[in-house]
Scaffold this active site. Structure first.
Site, PDB file in Angstrom:
ATOM      1  N   SER A  44       0.769  -1.211   0.154  1.00  0.00           N
ATOM      2  CA  SER A  44       0.040  -0.139   0.178  1.00  0.00           C
ATOM      3  C   SER A  44       0.797   1.115  -0.120  1.00  0.00           C
ATOM      4  CB  SER A  44      -1.011   0.009   1.225  1.00  0.00           C
ATOM      5  OG  SER A  44      -1.613  -1.194   1.120  1.00  0.00           O
TER       6      SER A  44
HETATM    7  N1  SAM Z   1      -1.333  -3.618   3.566  1.00  0.00           N
HETATM    8  C1  SAM Z   1      -0.440  -4.489   2.693  1.00  0.00           C
HETATM    9  C2  SAM Z   1       0.945  -3.741   2.259  1.00  0.00           C
HETATM   10  O1  SAM Z   1       1.101  -3.017   2.508  1.00  0.00           O
HETATM   11  O2  SAM Z   1       1.549  -4.663   2.049  1.00  0.00           O
HETATM   12  C3  SAM Z   1      -1.227  -4.532   1.354  1.00  0.00           C
HETATM   13  C4  SAM Z   1      -2.192  -5.234   1.225  1.00  0.00           C
HETATM   14  S1  SAM Z   1      -2.888  -5.413  -0.526  1.00  0.00           S
HETATM   15  C5  SAM Z   1      -3.510  -4.005  -0.937  1.00  0.00           C
HETATM   16  C6  SAM Z   1      -4.321  -6.418  -0.326  1.00  0.00           C
HETATM   17  C7  SAM Z   1      -4.076  -8.052   0.360  1.00  0.00           C
HETATM   18  O3  SAM Z   1      -5.404  -8.352   0.581  1.00  0.00           O
HETATM   19  C8  SAM Z   1      -3.420  -8.740  -0.574  1.00  0.00           C
HETATM   20  O4  SAM Z   1      -2.462  -9.340  -0.243  1.00  0.00           O
HETATM   21  C9  SAM Z   1      -4.434  -9.782  -1.034  1.00  0.00           C
HETATM   22  O5  SAM Z   1      -4.151 -11.000  -1.439  1.00  0.00           O
HETATM   23  C10 SAM Z   1      -5.284 -10.016   0.269  1.00  0.00           C
HETATM   24  N2  SAM Z   1      -6.606 -10.403   0.216  1.00  0.00           N
HETATM   25  C11 SAM Z   1      -7.440 -10.215  -0.886  1.00  0.00           C
HETATM   26  N3  SAM Z   1      -8.522 -10.983  -0.645  1.00  0.00           N
HETATM   27  C12 SAM Z   1      -8.341 -11.501   0.628  1.00  0.00           C
HETATM   28  C13 SAM Z   1      -9.349 -12.626   1.325  1.00  0.00           C
HETATM   29  N4  SAM Z   1     -10.622 -12.754   1.000  1.00  0.00           N
HETATM   30  N5  SAM Z   1      -8.837 -12.969   2.489  1.00  0.00           N
HETATM   31  C14 SAM Z   1      -7.280 -12.432   2.823  1.00  0.00           C
HETATM   32  N6  SAM Z   1      -6.633 -11.731   2.209  1.00  0.00           N
HETATM   33  C15 SAM Z   1      -7.186 -11.347   0.984  1.00  0.00           C
END
Ligand code: SAM
Length: 194
Positions: A44
């Site tokens: 992010s």
């Molecule tokens: N805050 C994190 C970082 O700075 O690295 C970024 C997160 S990224 C924007 C969103 C994350 O949510 C991804 O790694 C994605 O795989 C995960 N994600 C999406 N759907 C999900 C779910 N149903 N359960 C768990 N994780 C999920």
């Protein structure tokens, strides 16, 4: 003069090396932008990570649920300023790498789970704080149910193109108050609330 909690979080955040959480595109670590981390996911935008963390109002004794571990960048900040963090990620490679990194960094208060986080982590509920780092089309009932009295949740809600970043607060009687903090664009939370 003693630092306020906000100042402590800000100064820890300034020192946090974002490139440590990246395996690819490390050259872009200094940019205030979301950067790809593989598997169609992003680390992010730093200013947003800080804004979301401050909005969550972490306390030293907080039990925190994070949905979407990703690189573990946000997880580190949550873990530094709360008691325990439960973090859920659905992509095995990201889950494994984030766990390795955060353990290497010395964190001992983080519990990792490879699963669909849209259902929360029922066995560990209630949580004082919930951080959702992927976009949902509506507020997940399961997460609201797992938020304890006096709890706070930060979550992006909206379409796939743009979402409102919401702060959800639950009072001691279970009543919810919702505040819009910002407009954001996150990758979708895959599953029931996509
Ligand atoms: N805050 C994190 C970082 O700075 O690295 C970024 C997160 S990224 C924007 C969103 C994350 O949510 C991804 O790694 C994605 O795989 C995960 N994600 C999406 N759907 C999900 C779910 N149903 N359960 C768990 N994780 C999920």
């Amino acid at each position: 003069m003693e630092k306020s909690r906000k100042e402590e979080i800000q100064s820890y955040f300034r020192e946090l090396d974002r490139s440590f959480f990246m395996d690819i595109h490390k050259e872009a670590a200094h940019l205030d932008e979301a950067v790809p981390i593989g598997y169609e996911q992003t680390i992010s935008q730093p200013s947003l990570v800080l804004e979301m963390t401050l909005a969550l109002d972490l306390q030293k004794d907080s039990s925190v649920l994070e949905i979407g571990t990703g690189s573990g960048f946000q997880t580190a900040l949550l873990a530094e300023f709360s008691k325990t963090v439960y973090t859920v990620e659905r992509i095995k490679e990201l889950h494994t790498r984030a766990k390795e990194r955060l353990q290497k960094a010395g964190f001992q208060n983080i519990h990792f789970k490879l699963d669909d986080g849209s259902m929360g982590w029922k066995e560990k509920a209630p949580f004082d704080r919930i951080m959702v780092t992927a976009a949902v089309s509506e507020l997940p009932k399961e997460l609201v149910d797992q938020l304890g009295p006096g709890g706070k949740m930060v979550i992006p809600i909206g379409s796939t193109l743009v979402q409102k970043l919401k702060l959800i607060e639950k009072n001691d009687k279970g009543k919810l108050t919702t505040t819009t903090l910002n407009y954001v664009r996150f990758v979708p939370l895959i599953g029931k609330y996509e």
